[in-house]
Design a protein around this motif. Sequence first.
Motif, PDB file in Angstrom:
ATOM      1  N   ILE A  34      10.248 -11.071 -11.640  1.00 24.42           N
ATOM      2  CA  ILE A  34      11.520 -10.384 -11.898  1.00 24.42           C
ATOM      3  C   ILE A  34      11.355  -9.522 -13.144  1.00 24.42           C
ATOM      4  O   ILE A  34      10.838  -9.988 -14.167  1.00 24.42           O
ATOM      5  N   MET A  63      21.650 -14.125 -11.113  1.00 24.95           N
ATOM      6  CA  MET A  63      21.720 -13.774  -9.688  1.00 24.95           C
ATOM      7  C   MET A  63      20.395 -13.260  -9.121  1.00 24.95           C
ATOM      8  O   MET A  63      20.134 -13.398  -7.926  1.00 24.95           O
ATOM      9  N   HIS A  83      18.894  -5.835 -21.622  1.00 28.41           N
ATOM     10  CA  HIS A  83      20.223  -5.910 -20.995  1.00 28.41           C
ATOM     11  C   HIS A  83      20.445  -7.260 -20.308  1.00 28.41           C
ATOM     12  O   HIS A  83      21.578  -7.657 -20.075  1.00 28.41           O
ATOM     13  N   CYS A  84      19.331  -7.972 -19.969  1.00 27.22           N
ATOM     14  CA  CYS A  84      19.457  -9.262 -19.280  1.00 27.22           C
ATOM     15  C   CYS A  84      20.248 -10.277 -20.098  1.00 27.22           C
ATOM     16  O   CYS A  84      20.809 -11.230 -19.542  1.00 27.22           O
ATOM     17  N   CYS A 106      23.575 -11.242 -18.905  1.00 21.28           N
ATOM     18  CA  CYS A 106      23.748 -12.267 -17.860  1.00 21.28           C
ATOM     19  C   CYS A 106      23.731 -13.678 -18.431  1.00 21.28           C
ATOM     20  O   CYS A 106      24.185 -14.611 -17.772  1.00 21.28           O
TER      21      CYS A 106
HETATM   22  S1  SF4 Z   1      20.163  -8.102 -15.596  1.00 14.60           S
HETATM   23 FE1  SF4 Z   1      18.276  -9.279 -15.778  1.00 14.60          FE
HETATM   24  S2  SF4 Z   1      18.889 -11.443 -15.749  1.00 14.60           S
HETATM   25 FE2  SF4 Z   1      20.623 -10.218 -14.996  1.00 14.60          FE
HETATM   26  S3  SF4 Z   1      20.386 -10.250 -12.814  1.00 14.60           S
HETATM   27 FE3  SF4 Z   1      19.370  -8.408 -13.539  1.00 14.60          FE
HETATM   28  S4  SF4 Z   1      17.212  -8.977 -13.848  1.00 14.60           S
HETATM   29 FE4  SF4 Z   1      18.401 -10.866 -13.664  1.00 14.60          FE
END
Ligand code: SF4
Length: 323
Positions: A301, A249, A306-307, A310
């Motif tokens: 970004i 996202m 933790h990413c 996602c």
């Molecule tokens: S946790 Fe990381 S991959 Fe997930 S939306 Fe946030 S920045 Fe993006």
Amino acid sequence: MRDTWPLLRDSDFPPIERDRLETLQLNLGYLCNLSCIHCHVNAGPRRTELMDRDTMQLALEVARRHGVRALDLTGGSPEMNPHFRWLVGEARAAGLHVMDRLNPTIMEEPGYDWVGTFLATHRVEAVASLPCYSQANVDEQRGQGVFEASIRALRTLNSLGYGQPDSGLVLNLVYNPNGAFLPPNQERLQADYARLLGENFGIVFNKLFALANMPIQRYGSWLLSKGRFESYMATLRGAHREENLAGVMCRSLVSVDYLGYLYDCDFNQMLHLPLGAGDASEDTARPHLRDLLDAPPTRRIATAQHCFGCTAGQGSSCGGALR
Ligand code: SF4
Ligand code: SF4
């Protein structure tokens, strides 16, 4: 509460870049009538942080200048912000699509009986959290009586047209696992939700979003206290799918905190990791809504371990599974 950030900071998550800004996700504050165990914002009834009207005004101006398509309102319970109704009215008048991430029990709190009718009148998309179709699981995660209150509120939303065929009033539900595991297949879970909520309570809805829990804040602390942090991280990393990177996202959304500071997503906001990872310790270096009046957000970004939450398995974003 134990902090997981030191364990997340050193990361081998692949670099990603922002595309076009489609959505501003506004965190209207941390005030909530519940204090759920999986809550990644540590919201609760005693939190006092709330977005003010000037900041909302700035967000509307930024949305206008960048041709943003949608406002995604989150919290806490967004409706508990005293300027919620003003913001929604202005956003809708400006032609923005508005999503309200509501915990349906708010509709049962004294003084909040306006919520359902207000959302329907303004044709706001309702994204309602219901972490399971089982009473025992919901009450364990969110507190005693929460399941029954949620069911009553969802019935009210249905009676207003939400989730009904051809009404155009969209009711999506959100599922979170109630333990240290990934969400099951979203399509199959949605079919189970539809069958069980329909048969048992006569409830209808549009889609189910199955979201992974993030190893941060209250949930991260819970993982640490149970000695399950490392194994949960291994699960996330082991299930990473490269193809999910295209749909995360943060590529199309900027998250705004109650003071107007910017982040790549709600999770980074809770980790105090500024948009594109400016310097979190220097207010002057932290990107703010003001900076978006004249320039688009940086393409950079900020990512960390933790990413993988996602990109694991079917992927997870504010709109549910990525595939
Ligand atoms: S946790 Fe990381 S991959 Fe997930 S939306 Fe946030 S920045 Fe993006
Ligand atoms: S309802 Fe949502 S915002 Fe409120 S405590 Fe639970 S998870 Fe957090």
